[in-house]
Design an enzyme around this catalytic site. Structure first.
Site, PDB file in Angstrom:
ATOM      1  N   ALA A  84       0.839  -1.197   0.000  1.00 18.43           N
ATOM      2  CA  ALA A  84       0.000   0.000   0.000  1.00 18.43           C
ATOM      3  C   ALA A  84       0.872   1.245   0.000  1.00 18.43           C
ATOM      4  CB  ALA A  84      -0.900   0.009   1.240  1.00 18.43           C
ATOM      5  N   GLU A 117      -1.762 -11.802  -5.087  1.00 20.45           N
ATOM      6  CA  GLU A 117      -3.106 -11.567  -5.583  1.00 20.45           C
ATOM      7  C   GLU A 117      -3.324 -10.062  -5.589  1.00 20.45           C
ATOM      8  OE1 GLU A 117      -2.997 -15.526  -3.799  1.00 20.45           O
ATOM      9  OE2 GLU A 117      -2.890 -13.643  -2.710  1.00 20.45           O
ATOM     10  N   ASN A 122      -8.237  -3.069  -9.712  1.00 23.96           N
ATOM     11  CA  ASN A 122      -7.140  -2.168  -9.362  1.00 23.96           C
ATOM     12  C   ASN A 122      -6.104  -2.143 -10.495  1.00 23.96           C
ATOM     13  OD1 ASN A 122      -5.037  -0.715  -8.235  1.00 23.96           O
ATOM     14  ND2 ASN A 122      -5.131  -1.738  -6.253  1.00 23.96           N
ATOM     15  N   TYR A 129       2.778  -4.358 -11.130  1.00 27.63           N
ATOM     16  CA  TYR A 129       3.295  -5.728 -11.089  1.00 27.63           C
ATOM     17  C   TYR A 129       3.744  -6.202 -12.477  1.00 27.63           C
ATOM     18  CZ  TYR A 129       1.058  -5.542  -6.521  1.00 27.63           C
ATOM     19  OH  TYR A 129       0.679  -5.179  -5.253  1.00 27.63           O
TER      20      TYR A 129
END
Length: 159
Positions: A84, A117, A122, A129
């Site tokens: 985050a 995951e 999002n 990623y």
């Protein structure tokens, strides 16, 4: 742990401490209002030995601006369990710095792959990623509760 120049400022990565929990919970609830981790979930993670978990925070100007965690299974794969970054710091490289610190640690520990995951809704995280060499390998239907949002399973092969 380390300092990196990210965007216009220096961001310091270090291991998470219990004293960080109020700032982490505020960010967790802001970013993940429907499925935020609880303080008890973080406490259970802190109870794990360092051989099984690594949690990092990112700081800039003495403020916590992000955090990330990894689970080491003892098998061939390590799992990113959370990542985050404060919205005001999006796009500055903090997420990349946290992710790569975790991936580097998994590599140092001899893991063959890293899994994670990410919420299907999002796209910002999914692009992060993908840019860092993760590929999409599956879907977990209804993974995020109570919202019922699907998770995209991603993998990066290290060796």
């Amino acid at each position: 742990m380390s300092a990196r120049t990210v965007g216009q400022s220096t961001v310091r990565l270090r291991e998470m401490k219990r004293a960080d929990m109020s700032a982490i919970m505020a960010l967790e609830e802001e970013l993940f209002p429907d499925d935020a981790w609880t303080p008890e979930m973080f406490a259970a993670e802190f109870a794990q030995p360092p051989s099984r978990r690594l949690y990092l925070v990112a700081e800039a100007e003495n403020a916590l601006i992000g955090y990330a965690g990894m689970m080491f299974t003892g098998g061939s794969q390590a799992d990113v369990v959370t990542l985050a970054v404060a919205p005001a710091r999006w796009g500055e490289g903090t997420g990349t710095a946290l992710l790569m610190a975790l991936v580097d640690e998994a590599d140092k520990r001899g893991y063959e792959e890293v899994l994670l995951e990410v919420r299907e809704d999002n796209p910002r995280a999914r692009r992060l990623y993908l840019r860092q060499g993760f590929g999409e390998v599956g879907i977990r239907r209804g993974y995020y509760q109570p919202s019922g949002v699907d998770a995209v399973v991603m993998r990066k092969v290290l060796r």
